[in-house]
Design a protein around this motif. Sequence first.
Motif, short mmCIF file in Angstrom:
data_model
loop_
_atom_site.label_atom_id
_atom_site.label_comp_id
_atom_site.label_asym_id
_atom_site.label_seq_id
_atom_site.Cartn_x
_atom_site.Cartn_y
_atom_site.Cartn_z
N ALA A 86 0.73 -1.26 -0.45
CA ALA A 86 -0.27 0.02 -0.28
C ALA A 86 0.70 1.12 -0.07
O ALA A 86 0.54 2.04 -0.72
CB ALA A 86 -0.98 -0.07 0.94
N ALA A 87 2.08 1.65 0.93
CA ALA A 87 2.69 2.08 0.66
C ALA A 87 3.61 2.33 -0.63
O ALA A 87 3.82 4.01 -1.22
CB ALA A 87 4.33 2.24 1.80
N VAL A 88 3.92 1.54 -1.55
CA VAL A 88 4.16 1.54 -2.46
C VAL A 88 3.84 2.09 -3.98
O VAL A 88 3.92 3.18 -4.36
CB VAL A 88 5.12 -0.05 -2.92
N LYS A 89 2.13 1.81 -3.30
CA LYS A 89 1.53 2.26 -4.32
C LYS A 89 1.30 4.02 -4.16
O LYS A 89 0.71 4.60 -5.04
CB LYS A 89 0.32 1.65 -4.24
N GLN A 90 1.76 4.62 -3.18
CA GLN A 90 1.82 6.49 -2.60
C GLN A 90 3.06 6.60 -3.55
O GLN A 90 3.27 7.87 -3.86
CB GLN A 90 1.78 6.60 -1.71
N LEU A 91 4.00 6.08 -4.56
CA LEU A 91 4.98 6.63 -4.22
C LEU A 91 5.02 7.81 -5.91
O LEU A 91 4.04 6.68 -6.86
CB LEU A 91 6.03 5.86 -4.58
N PRO A 92 5.60 8.27 -6.46
CA PRO A 92 5.40 8.42 -7.99
C PRO A 92 5.20 7.09 -9.25
O PRO A 92 6.14 6.79 -8.57
CB PRO A 92 6.12 10.04 -8.42
N PRO A 93 5.20 7.76 -9.86
CA PRO A 93 4.32 6.41 -10.89
C PRO A 93 6.16 6.12 -11.54
O PRO A 93 6.55 4.42 -11.46
CB PRO A 93 3.62 6.77 -12.28
N ARG A 94 7.45 6.55 -12.07
CA ARG A 94 8.60 6.23 -12.27
C ARG A 94 9.67 5.43 -10.80
O ARG A 94 9.66 3.91 -10.90
CB ARG A 94 9.21 6.77 -12.45
N THR A 95 8.98 5.67 -10.19
CA THR A 95 9.72 5.41 -8.11
C THR A 95 9.16 4.60 -8.39
O THR A 95 9.36 3.00 -7.82
CB THR A 95 9.65 6.25 -7.86
N ARG A 96 7.66 4.22 -8.50
CA ARG A 96 6.64 2.89 -7.99
C ARG A 96 6.83 1.74 -8.84
O ARG A 96 7.39 1.07 -8.44
CB ARG A 96 4.85 3.07 -8.29
N ALA A 97 7.40 1.77 -9.96
CA ALA A 97 7.54 0.76 -10.39
C ALA A 97 8.61 0.10 -10.05
O ALA A 97 9.22 -0.98 -10.54
CB ALA A 97 7.71 1.52 -12.40
#
Length: 335
Positions: free
Chosen positions: A245-256
């Motif tokens: 859930a925390a990862v999903k709140q990262l900016p798109p490129r950083t999240r991927a």
Amino acid sequence: MSSDFEYVEDLQRLATANQPTPDEVDAARARLRRGLRRPKRGRTDLAVGVAVALAATALITVAVSRSGPSTHTVSFGEEGPVALTPNVNAVAEGEGEAVVRGEVTEVTWSSGRIRVDVEPDTGQTVRVTTPEAEVTVLGTIFDVERGPFGTRTSVERGRVSVTCVDQSDPMVLSAGTDGWCYPDAGAAFGRVLWMERQDYAVAERLAVIEQALAHPQGLDATRTLLRQRQVAAYVELNRTSDAVAAVKQLPPRTRAAELAGRAESAMASGGCTTAEPWLDALAEDGDVTGALLLVQCLAEEAPDAALRELEALEARELTAEEAAAVRAWRRALGE
């Protein structure tokens, strides 16, 4: 007094506009001498002998208010014990000022550490205010320390209420606990880095990280770094669903990148069962490689779920190589 971080003073106290006359200073010091009490046995750290306390009065300036004898101001300079009232004592190492109005003592503290001893059940109210916090107490012993990370309040006896300027609800601290108020998310991140170097337990670091993320002031780049550390802390505590859930709140490129790295690490350490939450998040995020790896993990134990993932992939624009991989998995699953 010791500190758990090195403080480099960067604030200078403004000089008061109206200085008291020598007669007023002498009169105020005489009242202070009369107000000093002998220390209780075992309290040598805060209440020392009367002679030492009297010597410390040379370190402060006492200005008598024009409004009446019940109000006086104490400006702290160098370290030393100070009797603010007969029932309120302080040891200060830093910069600040106290205004005493009858049974109410208000301390404005700008840097360093102040230790306050309020005799319980005497009707004394003490408030200590810093740029980040307001500490309110009635009968206790507590420390307020302000440094580069913000304001820390620690309690030795009794309870105090601490309200951070960025929070609406106060923290209630009891004996043996402490609480922090930060000027912004960046200052809190600085303390997280310091805690990492000091090998603090992951749960303690996580508490600071989450307080920092909740702060309304801070750069987006700082929040990204804090969020990545939050993910790592959740993983270390085996709180995988919270980590995803925390990862999903990262900016798109950083999240991927974070999802791919976590999935790869989980596959290596625990196989499909461990990696599935991360692969599922990758697939939801539109990552074709992650979706194919999820199909691979589901193929044996949940073939119907694997087929649903393949159908979702076929609805997207795929490269020739990706389309070939989808057809290969359909054949493998008997389609």
